[in-house]
Scaffold this motif. Sequence first.
Motif, PDB file in Angstrom:
ATOM      1  N   ASP A  23       0.849  -1.198   0.000  1.00  0.00           N
ATOM      2  CA  ASP A  23       0.000   0.000   0.000  1.00  0.00           C
ATOM      3  C   ASP A  23       0.884   1.247   0.000  1.00  0.00           C
ATOM      4  O   ASP A  23       1.338   1.712   1.043  1.00  0.00           O
ATOM      5  CB  ASP A  23      -0.905  -0.023   1.233  1.00  0.00           C
ATOM      6  N   PRO A  43      -0.164   3.589  -7.027  1.00  0.00           N
ATOM      7  CA  PRO A  43      -0.813   3.316  -5.739  1.00  0.00           C
ATOM      8  C   PRO A  43      -0.399   1.993  -5.106  1.00  0.00           C
ATOM      9  O   PRO A  43      -0.608   1.794  -3.917  1.00  0.00           O
ATOM     10  CB  PRO A  43      -2.298   3.301  -6.096  1.00  0.00           C
ATOM     11  N   LEU A 216      -6.639  -2.892  -3.015  1.00  0.00           N
ATOM     12  CA  LEU A 216      -7.334  -2.145  -4.062  1.00  0.00           C
ATOM     13  C   LEU A 216      -7.921  -0.855  -3.523  1.00  0.00           C
ATOM     14  O   LEU A 216      -7.832   0.190  -4.158  1.00  0.00           O
ATOM     15  CB  LEU A 216      -8.453  -3.008  -4.666  1.00  0.00           C
ATOM     16  N   ARG A 217      -8.554  -0.978  -2.356  1.00  0.00           N
ATOM     17  CA  ARG A 217      -9.115   0.187  -1.664  1.00  0.00           C
ATOM     18  C   ARG A 217      -8.947  -0.058  -0.176  1.00  0.00           C
ATOM     19  O   ARG A 217      -8.386  -1.063   0.251  1.00  0.00           O
ATOM     20  CB  ARG A 217     -10.597   0.376  -2.034  1.00  0.00           C
ATOM     21  N   ALA A 218      -9.483   0.853   0.617  1.00  0.00           N
ATOM     22  CA  ALA A 218      -9.340   0.732   2.064  1.00  0.00           C
ATOM     23  C   ALA A 218      -9.903  -0.581   2.579  1.00  0.00           C
ATOM     24  O   ALA A 218      -9.365  -1.177   3.518  1.00  0.00           O
ATOM     25  CB  ALA A 218     -10.020   1.911   2.757  1.00  0.00           C
ATOM     26  N   ASP A 219     -11.008  -1.062   1.951  1.00  0.00           N
ATOM     27  CA  ASP A 219     -11.678  -2.264   2.443  1.00  0.00           C
ATOM     28  C   ASP A 219     -11.785  -3.341   1.382  1.00  0.00           C
ATOM     29  O   ASP A 219     -12.700  -4.153   1.395  1.00  0.00           O
ATOM     30  CB  ASP A 219     -13.077  -1.906   2.953  1.00  0.00           C
TER      31      ASP A 219
END
Length: 293
Positions: A23, A43, A216-219
């Motif tokens: 991350d 990212p 991929l994302r926070a969750d």
Amino acid sequence: MPELRTTTLVDAPPRTVAAALLDAPLLTRAVRGLGVRLTSDGPVLHEGATLTAAAGPVTGVLRVTRADTTGLSAELVTGPLPRLALATDLRHTGGGTVVVDRVEWTSPGGQVGRFADVVVGRGLALKVLEARATAVSRRSRELLDARVVVAAAVVHDGRLLVQQRAYPADAAGRWELPGGRVEPGESDHDAVTRECAEELAVTVEPTTQVGPDVPLRADLVLRAYAARLLSGTPTPTDHQATRWITAADLATLDWLPADRALLPALHPLLPRVVPPGRASRTFRSRESYVQDP
């Protein structure tokens, strides 16, 4: 050669801790409070990714040399020090994952070198390691409850099945492994089988996980599984094209960032030499395909 290290026990499996290490925004936020300006070229950290650091007298570009389930490493490619290497090693135990962070460097000679040892070694480097370890531990615990997107590393006749995105605009034309979200109550393996049937009209048998979880994302995390093709011919529906590629093709495609992080784990699935007569094919519609040049 000076060296510093910190050790942290994280209550999460290695694949989850590995996701936290990949991350890139997490890393930049972790060191921002120390006055370190750190930027990445994407990212998700992956082998070959670059990090640009600026912290008082230490400014330079680091390149990631390892990013997999064993941890992450990076080395200075341009900067004021003759050598600077960062490494994080993951060790699975019955009580969680031991995270060992290390930094080692070679300073220039003379007074400048002694100054660098004091500033980088005893001061800033230790603070950076501690801040990063805290952030990785916290992020790992968050990712334990993350939803999962599965990807299928389908290998057949020595080639890997990949597909080219048609949308959204920022992803159109880029390549990825087939897959999709795991539905509530569905296992990862069942999701791989269903997604391949829905997207490509093929039947596959998933086996072991390939590579680390990828944030991929926070969750949300991406989790890839090796799979065997049982029946059917790949027929793209929502994608521009579907293609069988060799190990030599892996580095040539414009991958989505998350899938690029899986490349080191995909190489061992593919033979170095593909038997003659098995030409690469790109399927561009439901009824036709064109032979690759």
